[in-house]
Design a protein around this motif. Structure first.
Motif, PDB file in Angstrom:
ATOM      1  N   THR A   6       2.012   3.149  -4.535  1.00 29.30           N
ATOM      2  CA  THR A   6       2.734   4.422  -4.554  1.00 29.30           C
ATOM      3  C   THR A   6       3.326   4.666  -5.941  1.00 29.30           C
ATOM      4  O   THR A   6       4.075   3.837  -6.445  1.00 29.30           O
ATOM      5  CB  THR A   6       3.866   4.406  -3.511  1.00 29.30           C
ATOM      6  N   PRO A   7       3.003   5.787  -6.587  1.00 25.67           N
ATOM      7  CA  PRO A   7       3.544   6.060  -7.912  1.00 25.67           C
ATOM      8  C   PRO A   7       4.898   6.777  -7.864  1.00 25.67           C
ATOM      9  O   PRO A   7       5.283   7.331  -6.837  1.00 25.67           O
ATOM     10  CB  PRO A   7       2.495   6.984  -8.536  1.00 25.67           C
ATOM     11  N   VAL A   8       5.598   6.750  -8.966  1.00 23.06           N
ATOM     12  CA  VAL A   8       6.833   7.519  -9.119  1.00 23.06           C
ATOM     13  C   VAL A   8       6.891   7.944 -10.584  1.00 23.06           C
ATOM     14  O   VAL A   8       6.433   7.205 -11.460  1.00 23.06           O
ATOM     15  CB  VAL A   8       8.080   6.684  -8.730  1.00 23.06           C
ATOM     16  N   PRO A   9       7.389   9.133 -10.869  1.00 19.38           N
ATOM     17  CA  PRO A   9       7.394   9.556 -12.273  1.00 19.38           C
ATOM     18  C   PRO A   9       8.340   8.718 -13.121  1.00 19.38           C
ATOM     19  O   PRO A   9       9.425   8.360 -12.674  1.00 19.38           O
ATOM     20  CB  PRO A   9       7.874  11.007 -12.198  1.00 19.38           C
ATOM     21  N   VAL A  48       4.400  11.593   1.730  1.00 14.82           N
ATOM     22  CA  VAL A  48       4.931  10.233   1.631  1.00 14.82           C
ATOM     23  C   VAL A  48       5.196   9.686   3.036  1.00 14.82           C
ATOM     24  O   VAL A  48       4.497   8.791   3.500  1.00 14.82           O
ATOM     25  CB  VAL A  48       6.200  10.158   0.764  1.00 14.82           C
ATOM     26  N   MET A 101       8.920   2.384  -0.710  1.00 13.84           N
ATOM     27  CA  MET A 101       7.533   2.187  -1.135  1.00 13.84           C
ATOM     28  C   MET A 101       7.435   1.321  -2.397  1.00 13.84           C
ATOM     29  O   MET A 101       6.344   1.038  -2.870  1.00 13.84           O
ATOM     30  CB  MET A 101       6.851   3.541  -1.369  1.00 13.84           C
ATOM     31  N   ARG A 102       8.559   0.953  -2.948  1.00  8.94           N
ATOM     32  CA  ARG A 102       8.646   0.065  -4.120  1.00  8.94           C
ATOM     33  C   ARG A 102       7.832   0.563  -5.322  1.00  8.94           C
ATOM     34  O   ARG A 102       7.215  -0.219  -6.048  1.00  8.94           O
ATOM     35  CB  ARG A 102       8.236  -1.360  -3.726  1.00  8.94           C
ATOM     36  N   ARG A 110      -4.976   5.489 -13.515  1.00  6.57           N
ATOM     37  CA  ARG A 110      -4.512   4.185 -13.976  1.00  6.57           C
ATOM     38  C   ARG A 110      -4.656   3.151 -12.867  1.00  6.57           C
ATOM     39  O   ARG A 110      -5.149   2.038 -13.080  1.00  6.57           O
ATOM     40  CB  ARG A 110      -3.048   4.300 -14.395  1.00  6.57           C
ATOM     41  N   SER A 111      -4.244   3.555 -11.668  1.00  5.83           N
ATOM     42  CA  SER A 111      -4.281   2.646 -10.528  1.00  5.83           C
ATOM     43  C   SER A 111      -5.727   2.270 -10.181  1.00  5.83           C
ATOM     44  O   SER A 111      -6.043   1.104  -9.933  1.00  5.83           O
ATOM     45  CB  SER A 111      -3.601   3.335  -9.334  1.00  5.83           C
ATOM     46  N   ARG A 161      -7.263  -0.117 -12.756  1.00  3.14           N
ATOM     47  CA  ARG A 161      -6.747  -1.458 -12.537  1.00  3.14           C
ATOM     48  C   ARG A 161      -7.426  -2.117 -11.350  1.00  3.14           C
ATOM     49  O   ARG A 161      -7.850  -3.275 -11.424  1.00  3.14           O
ATOM     50  CB  ARG A 161      -5.230  -1.355 -12.297  1.00  3.14           C
ATOM     51  N   GLY A 206       0.811  -1.215   0.000  1.00  2.00           N
ATOM     52  CA  GLY A 206       0.000   0.000   0.000  1.00  2.00           C
ATOM     53  C   GLY A 206       0.836   1.252   0.000  1.00  2.00           C
ATOM     54  O   GLY A 206       2.064   1.213   0.061  1.00  2.00           O
ATOM     55  N   GLU A 207       0.148   2.415  -0.093  1.00  2.00           N
ATOM     56  CA  GLU A 207       0.853   3.667   0.083  1.00  2.00           C
ATOM     57  C   GLU A 207       0.560   4.191   1.470  1.00  2.00           C
ATOM     58  O   GLU A 207      -0.345   3.719   2.143  1.00  2.00           O
ATOM     59  CB  GLU A 207       0.483   4.686  -1.006  1.00  2.00           C
ATOM     60  N   PHE A 245       4.800   0.076  -9.467  1.00  2.00           N
ATOM     61  CA  PHE A 245       3.481   0.670  -9.683  1.00  2.00           C
ATOM     62  C   PHE A 245       2.988   0.266 -11.062  1.00  2.00           C
ATOM     63  O   PHE A 245       3.771   0.233 -11.989  1.00  2.00           O
ATOM     64  CB  PHE A 245       3.615   2.203  -9.588  1.00  2.00           C
ATOM     65  N   PRO A 246       1.708  -0.080 -11.274  1.00  2.00           N
ATOM     66  CA  PRO A 246       0.591  -0.008 -10.338  1.00  2.00           C
ATOM     67  C   PRO A 246       0.334  -1.278  -9.520  1.00  2.00           C
ATOM     68  O   PRO A 246      -0.696  -1.353  -8.869  1.00  2.00           O
ATOM     69  CB  PRO A 246      -0.593   0.277 -11.257  1.00  2.00           C
ATOM     70  N   TYR A 296      -0.049  13.505  -9.683  1.00  2.00           N
ATOM     71  CA  TYR A 296      -0.097  12.085 -10.058  1.00  2.00           C
ATOM     72  C   TYR A 296      -1.430  11.677 -10.659  1.00  2.00           C
ATOM     73  O   TYR A 296      -1.766  10.493 -10.669  1.00  2.00           O
ATOM     74  CB  TYR A 296       0.200  11.220  -8.822  1.00  2.00           C
ATOM     75  N   THR A 319      12.927   7.265  -1.674  1.00  2.00           N
ATOM     76  CA  THR A 319      11.963   6.625  -0.766  1.00  2.00           C
ATOM     77  C   THR A 319      10.818   6.005  -1.553  1.00  2.00           C
ATOM     78  O   THR A 319      10.381   4.882  -1.269  1.00  2.00           O
ATOM     79  CB  THR A 319      11.415   7.648   0.245  1.00  2.00           C
ATOM     80  N   ARG A 320      10.328   6.747  -2.533  1.00  2.00           N
ATOM     81  CA  ARG A 320       9.243   6.191  -3.346  1.00  2.00           C
ATOM     82  C   ARG A 320       9.691   4.882  -4.003  1.00  2.00           C
ATOM     83  O   ARG A 320       8.979   3.887  -3.984  1.00  2.00           O
ATOM     84  CB  ARG A 320       8.821   7.194  -4.425  1.00  2.00           C
ATOM     85  N   GLU A 346      12.845  11.960  -1.343  1.00  2.00           N
ATOM     86  CA  GLU A 346      11.513  11.573  -1.793  1.00  2.00           C
ATOM     87  C   GLU A 346      11.603  10.583  -2.952  1.00  2.00           C
ATOM     88  O   GLU A 346      10.941   9.542  -2.958  1.00  2.00           O
ATOM     89  CB  GLU A 346      10.677  12.782  -2.221  1.00  2.00           C
ATOM     90  N   ASP A 363      -1.495   8.718 -13.002  1.00  2.00           N
ATOM     91  CA  ASP A 363      -1.176   7.475 -12.296  1.00  2.00           C
ATOM     92  C   ASP A 363      -2.344   7.033 -11.423  1.00  2.00           C
ATOM     93  O   ASP A 363      -2.641   5.837 -11.321  1.00  2.00           O
ATOM     94  CB  ASP A 363       0.061   7.661 -11.409  1.00  2.00           C
ATOM     95  N   CYS A 388      11.058  13.809   3.430  1.00  2.00           N
ATOM     96  CA  CYS A 388      11.110  13.749   1.970  1.00  2.00           C
ATOM     97  C   CYS A 388      10.808  15.063   1.259  1.00  2.00           C
ATOM     98  O   CYS A 388      11.281  15.298   0.157  1.00  2.00           O
ATOM     99  CB  CYS A 388      10.168  12.661   1.458  1.00  2.00           C
TER     100      CYS A 388
END
Ligand code: FAD
Ligand code: FAD
Ligand code: SF4
Ligand code: FES
Lengths: 277, 501
Positions: free
Chosen positions: B310-313, A216, B300-301, A266-267, A270, A42-43, B305-306, A260, B295-296, B292, A263, A222
């Motif tokens: 947690t997203p990352v650019p 975050v 947060m792996r 998209r998430s 899904r 999760g986030e 994504f997805p 975001y 960390t993402r 940041e 994203d 961060c």
């Protein structure tokens, strides 16, 4: 792991979540928030603390379903466990004798302002609640506020309702009737925070908003939550979340909150594809 | 606080002497002449080729084979007055573990490491041995090329990790309680040392994984998570309790913990607050702190994504500002996530880059571009507030500054613009002030660091000790661990004295 004691729909799309987190429950103060993570994938989702019970060892939050994480949260039930529930985070709200305090709350903010209302009442303030809801049936916790507030105004878009307008429009109207209004507290969606701040600016009313940028970690590590306050960069999770609404760079906040969007869609797509029949 | 090599303390010296005099060591020393040892070439570290590794997050270095490790171990002269140990902030008995490898006793070598180093598999991967033990290895003076101590450390630690079952012991029910705040290398080391001394240790960590920078900052291609997790498990096996999601200063204050029976504290909260440059456009969408961004991706792996939330650019064109390890980790991460180009923007020249040489080399092999003598002036965005480009100035080197490095001076009129959609700012970190809000009595230094007494690392409040980045500002893993080891000794002395009086 943190046991969910209760997850209940309050009104459509708004859910209450009560979690066992005894250490956090002992330390909560008004205006602070928790970070929850549903599972290891999760986030970290920041949620304002809406109530706590140090004896039971529980913390309560109210959340609006907007995207994947809140969709997932809404499907959990009592007995399920959260991977993370950390807090309390953020600086507590300033509680003092301000005379009369106007609480402007919409969406989850109605719950989020409740601890401040309780403490402000104890500090001897006269309280006015201006609740912003799309329709009358979306109002919740009116009973709780009735014990604390001297006046409750509901701004809903119901046809025929007394304040058939947005709270931000009603603010000056409500304020005009209050002689010793010392401060305005606002919590809820970012647009409400911005609109109320703009409405109180010409009135010179000190307006404190509970800011909700994307976060975050929530521990100042961060900088995701940075926002411009009076021209200086601040980290909302450690310097806030309460800030002077007249000092916030709102366009920047809106842009950063939308970082975001693609994203998130998209998430969510899904998630819905996987979980809906 | 000083960084220079501390001579190891008397108990370390005795322990090392005893090992040196053992019969098997004498025999091994005699089995080959120093001249023959010097002639053996240094073993290179096998690594995955740059093309494939530049696309995933699996580890770059593969580790020595047992044969290569034994051959490398034979190079060590087993000196009577070894330089290496004095270069190690936690005083690892380096010759002993190397000679154990030479004998093929790999597990024993791993145990030797663990007697003074709680995280050898981590150190074997991320320590700058070239400026620590290897820089003072006698073989370097004799033959120019030191023993590959770091590679051997990694080899022995990995062997021990794959073979050993974690020891299991619990502190006595009546053991004195000690709290460790922060689970970075400093906190973990203090916890290990104190647990071995018989204290009941609890580590309080704000985040949901133990490890500090090792967990959220350093990417998996340099330090796989499972390596860190195994080391943390090992500490749990020693009876250390990990309390994650616990923010000291918010969830409970030090005074409240004192009331709960904790008699001494080690503060290892690190330097987690990212610095920005305060130049226009820094709050545009697409400008990140290295913390940041990393960390993402790591904690947060977000690279999955997805499948994770947690997203990352996924940047097309990325620039990372800075020249240290943090900048290199960020740019190599951006590269792996598909950035082309992935650039380092550094204001001085290559000689001044603080990153490890190995990292710079790896980055360049992976296609990272390095723009030297260049500094950003501002960022520009589109109408939606998204980063589009960066304006830079060219620099030249002027007279040396207080750090002894030549100061970069902007060349007037040299502005140029680079199109980018990701900028990562990696220009240093400051101590995280969260803890101090409730502990104003802790005396602090100029940069917000905690002031400590030089030898015991005692801070200005009774029973409170501190070490690592919170005391030094940004430093290294092994210096943080060295501090923690000394602080653990300081805590032991403090608790004894308290007990006696
Ligand atoms: C201090 C603070 C207190 C908050 N309190 C509450 C609360 O009490 N109740 C509640 O319903 N919501 C609260 N929020 C907002 C809440 O965190 C987001 O709605 C939630 O993270 C959305 O997650 P999602 O995956 O469901 O939606 P997503 O699809 O991820 O995002 C929907 C929108 O929510 C915002 N958002 C996304 N991720 C985050 C994030 N990590 N942090 C903040 N905002 C984000 C963005 O604007 C985004 O466009 C609070 C936010 C902050 C910063
Ligand atoms: C990306 C990156 C790469 C690096 N690469 C290298 C390298 O290759 N080699 C090297 O030697 N060094 C490297 N370093 C530097 C090295 O990681 C640090 O010097 C080291 O981690 C410092 O250790 P520490 O234990 O003092 O602090 P940290 O590792 O920062 O750990 C501090 C911990 O304390 C926690 N914390 C903070 N406040 C609180 C609180 N109030 N309550 C509870 N917990 C709290 C934090 O969440 C964190 O987990 C790198 C650093 C970074 C950022
Ligand atoms: S100084 Fe070098 S050669 Fe001498 S014992 Fe240490 S590692 Fe071996
Ligand atoms: S959320 Fe990371 S610093 Fe505020």
């Amino acid at each position: 792991m943190y046991e969910i004691l209760e997850r209940r729909r309050l009104v459509p799309n708004l859910h209450l979540l009560r979690v066992r987190a005894p250490e956090t429950a002992r330390a909560c103060r008004p205006g602070q928030f928790i970070m929850v993570m549903i599972g290891p994938d999760g986030e970290r989702v920041p949620l304002s603390i809406a109530d706590w019970d140090a004896v039971e060892g529980s913390v309560t939050a109210v959340f609006l379903i907007v995207g994947t994480s809140t969709q997932k949260l809404a499907r959990l039930r009592a007995g399920d466990r959260l991977h993370v529930c950390a807090g309390p985070l953020g600086k507590p709200s300033e509680i003092a004798g301000f005379g009369t305090v106007l609480l402007v709350a919409g969406c989850y903010g109605i719950a989020a302002l409740y601890p401040a209302a309780r403490a402000l009442r104890q500090a001897g303030n006269r309280l006015v609640l201006l609740a912003d809801v799309k329709a009358g049936h979306l109002l919740y916790w009116e009973d709780r506020y009735r014990n604390l507030c001297d006046r409750i105004v509901v701004a809903s878009r119901d046809p025929g309702a007394p304040f058939q307008e947005f709270a931000s429009h009603a603010v000056s109207n409500v304020a005009a009737k209050e002689a010793s209004l010392g401060r305005v507290l606002v919590s809820g969606c970012a647009y409400l925070l911005a609109a109320v701040s703009e409405a109180t600016r010409p009135l010179g009313l000190r307006t404190i908003v509970s800011l909700n940028p994307i976060m975050v970690d929530g521990t100042g590590m961060c900088g995701a939550c940075r926002c411009s306050i009076g021209g200086n960069t601040r980290f909302a999770c450690v310097d806030g979340p309460d800030f002077d609404g007249h000092q916030v760079d709102w366009p920047e906040l809106f842009r950063r909150r939308a970082a975001y969007l693609d994203d998130e869609v998209r998430s969510l797509c899904r998630f819905e594809k996987e979980s809906l029949p | 606080m000083t960084d220079e090599k501390k001579p190891c303390d008397p108990s370390d010296r005795d322990r090392i002497r005893v090992e040196y005099d053992r019969d098997w060591r004498r025999e091994l020393r005699r089995s080959m002449t120093p001249k023959d040892r010097i002639r053996i070439p240094r073993q290179p570290m096998p690594q995955r080729d740059a093309f494939t590794r530049g696309r995933d997050f699996a580890e770059v270095n593969l580790g020595l084979s047992p044969e290569a490790a034994r051959s490398e171990a034979r190079r060590c002269l087993d000196c009577a007055a070894p330089g290496c140990i004095s270069g190690c902030p936690v005083a690892i008995d380096i010759p002993t573990f190397i000679k154990q490898i030479e004998r093929g006793e790999f597990a024993a070598a791993g145990r030797t490491l663990k007697t003074t180093n709680s995280l050898p598999a981590v150190c074997g991967r991320v320590c700058p041995q070239e400026t620590q033990c290897e820089s003072v290895c006698n073989l370097k003076r004799a033959a120019g090329v030191p023993v590959a101590i770091g590679h051997l450390e990694r080899f022995a630690a990995d062997f021990e990790r794959s073979a050993a079952s974690a020891p299991c012991c619990r502190p006595d029910p009546g053991a004195v309680k000690v709290a460790v705040v922060g689970s970075g290398p400093a906190g973990l080391t203090a916890a290990g040392e104190l647990a071995r001394k018989g204290y009941a240790v609890t580590v309080f960590e704000a985040l949901h994984e133990a490890g500090g920078v090792l967990a959220y900052g350093i990417p998996e291609f340099r330090l796989p998570k499972e390596v860190l997790r195994a080391e943390v498990e090992c500490l749990r096996g020693l009876g250390v309790e990990m309390r994650l999601n616990f923010i000291v200063g918010r969830t409970a204050t030090l005074d409240q913990l004192r009331d709960e029976g904790f008699r001494a504290f080690f503060i290892g909260t690190g330097a987690g607050l990212p610095n920005f440059m305060k130049i226009p456009g820094e709050n545009l969408v697409g400008v990140y702190s290295a913390n940041e961004y990393l960390t993402r991706v790591n904690l947060m792996r977000a690279r999955d994504f997805p499948a994770v939330d947690t997203p990352v650019p996924r940047a097309r064109r990325a620039a990372v500002i800075g020249g240290g390890n943090v900048a290199l980790d960020s740019v190599r991460t951006a590269r792996r996530l598909g950035a082309e180009p992935a650039m380092i923007i550094y204001r001085r020249s290559r000689q001044e880059m603080p990153a490890r040489i190995e990292e710079i080399k790896h980055a360049e092999e992976e296609g990272v571009e390095i723009l030297l003598l260049t500094a950003p002036v501002c960022y520009k965005g589109d109408e939606k507030g998204r980063l589009r480009s960066m304006v830079c100035l060219r620099m030249e080197l002027g007279a040396p500054d207080s750090s002894g490095r030549r100061r970069p001076v902007p060349i007037p009129g040299s502005e140029f613009e680079i199109e980018i959609d990701l900028a990562v700012v990696a220009v240093g970190q400051s101590p995280n002030p969260l803890l101090f809000e409730c502990q104003p009595e802790l005396r602090r230094g100029r940069w917000g660091t905690i002031e400590v007494e030089e030898n015991t690392l005692a801070a200005s409040a009774p029973g409170v000790f501190a070490g690592g980045d919170i005391v030094r500002g940004g430093a290294t893993v092994i210096l943080a661990m060295g501090d923690a080891r000394r602080a653990a000794a300081g805590i032991e002395a403090y608790l004894r004295e308290e007990h006696d009086s």
